[in-house]
Design an enzyme around this catalytic site. Structure first.
Site, short mmCIF file in Angstrom:
data_model
loop_
_atom_site.label_atom_id
_atom_site.label_comp_id
_atom_site.label_asym_id
_atom_site.label_seq_id
_atom_site.Cartn_x
_atom_site.Cartn_y
_atom_site.Cartn_z
N THR A 86 83.64 85.26 109.72
CA THR A 86 84.96 84.82 109.45
C THR A 86 84.83 83.57 108.79
O THR A 86 85.37 83.17 107.60
CB THR A 86 85.62 84.61 110.72
OG1 THR A 86 85.63 85.68 111.55
CG2 THR A 86 87.13 84.11 110.48
N GLU A 116 91.10 81.18 120.01
CA GLU A 116 90.78 81.50 118.13
C GLU A 116 89.88 80.36 117.83
O GLU A 116 89.11 80.48 116.83
CB GLU A 116 92.13 81.55 117.69
CG GLU A 116 92.90 82.70 117.98
CD GLU A 116 92.21 84.07 117.77
OE1 GLU A 116 91.12 84.36 118.48
OE2 GLU A 116 92.85 84.74 116.70
#
Ligand code: ADP
Length: 307
Positions: A181, A128
């Site tokens: 993001t 991540e």
């Protein structure tokens, strides 16, 4: 066991009031991966179908998460990975988390489970970090544990599993627009008012209690986000209209999935969840934006072995 094929579920993170802490795993949406032991050390991604993503170990989240596991392992060999992507990267339903958790979960199985689920969360968080610059756990935790998960604390890492009411279904629509993001993080305020904080943690408590009590009304009342959604929803075309039709069609709540652009809603029962999906889709048909719709029950097991 020398090789294993696994289903790696899509996940909804940032569930309304639970920004960065609450996530849930889906059952009918996810990637597949084949992981094999090799004599050569390291991780080799030999195949990636379905999305245009890098095969290089250090540029793929599966490679980076896998290396984090290998670093803590006594195993002298390595792994070869084939990835079959069904989840579009950047969709907001945990595409990167599916690959990083699938890799480390499969590797742990092939090594006869030397690591705990919490260890696997930590390895997958390195994937991540590569995907978004932040080692968040709210997608990888539900992918690994199944059901709803609460990341109570990051330091030390403390993940709580929460039971899912049997008739709870998710509907997710992914409008095919790109939101980075990093951009959707940049627009967030770093300070909140005490008044907003009080409303938000009231709802987090209510949502967790509602899930434990299988109280759909309480879950619905608590699916409210006073802090992130008002800011981020402006990046998603027709967000307010989509939310309105989900509630008009019987959904108990609706919010942004991950950092968007996907929008999720929860319903009691599959019929309602399907009807909600049709209503959401109509909005994007009318404004000419392509979309994918997924209707899924909650996945209570997380990653599964495929034959
Ligand atoms: P999602 O919004 O679906 O959670 P993310 O934004 O977290 O997706 O992750 C997508 C990013 O991660 C993209 O920049 C993509 O290039 C990168 N990435 C690297 N490896 C993978 C992989 N195996 N699967 C998905 N994304 C990957």
């Amino acid at each position: 066991m020398e090789s294993i094929k696994v289903f790696c579920p899509a996940t909804i993170a940032n569930i309304s009031c639970g920004f960065d802490v609450l996530g849930v795993a889906l059952d009918s949406v996810g990637d597949e991966m084949l992981v094999k032991k090799t004599k050569e050390k390291g991780i080799h991604i030999s195949k990636l179908e379905g999305q245009d993503l890098p095969l290089e170990t250090l540029k793929n989240v599966a490679g980076v998460a896998g290396l984090a596991l290998l670093e803590k392992s006594n195993y002298q060999g390595g792994f070869e990975i084939e990835i079959y992507k069904k989840i579009k990267a950047g969709s907001g339903i945990g595409s990167s988390a599916a690959s990083s958790t699938g890799a480390v979960w499969a590797m742990n199985q092939l090594l006869n489970e030397p690591f705990s689920s919490l260890d696997l969360v930590k390895f997958a968080m390195e994937g991540e970090r590569l995907a978004s610059g932040v080692a968040h756990a709210d997608n990888v935790a539900p992918a690994l544990f199944g059901g709803f998960t609460l990341v109570r604390s990051y330091n030390p890492l403390d993940v709580i599993t929460i039971p899912s009411p049997k008739q709870l279904f998710a509907t997710v629509i992914h409008p095919q627009i790109e939101i980075k993001t990093s951009d959707s993080r940049k627009i967030l305020k770093t300070n909140i008012t005490l008044a907003d904080g009080i409303k938000q943690w009231g709802n987090v408590g209510g949502l967790v209690a509602g899930l434990f009590k299988q109280d759909y009304d309480l879950i619905g009342r608590s699916l409210v986000d006073h802090i992130i959604e008002p800011v981020r929803s402006i990046l998603i075309p027709s967000f307010d209209a989509v939310k309105k039709v989900t509630l008009q069609n019987g959904a108990i709540g609706c919010g942004i999935s991950g950092s968007g652009p996907s929008i999720f809603s929860f319903s009691k029962g599959e019929e309602t969840a399907k009807r909600v999906g049709i209503a959401m889709a109509e909005i994007y048909q009318n404004i000419g934006i392509d979309y994918d719709v997924h209707v899924s029950k909650i996945n209570s097991e997380g990653i599964k072995i495929l034959n």
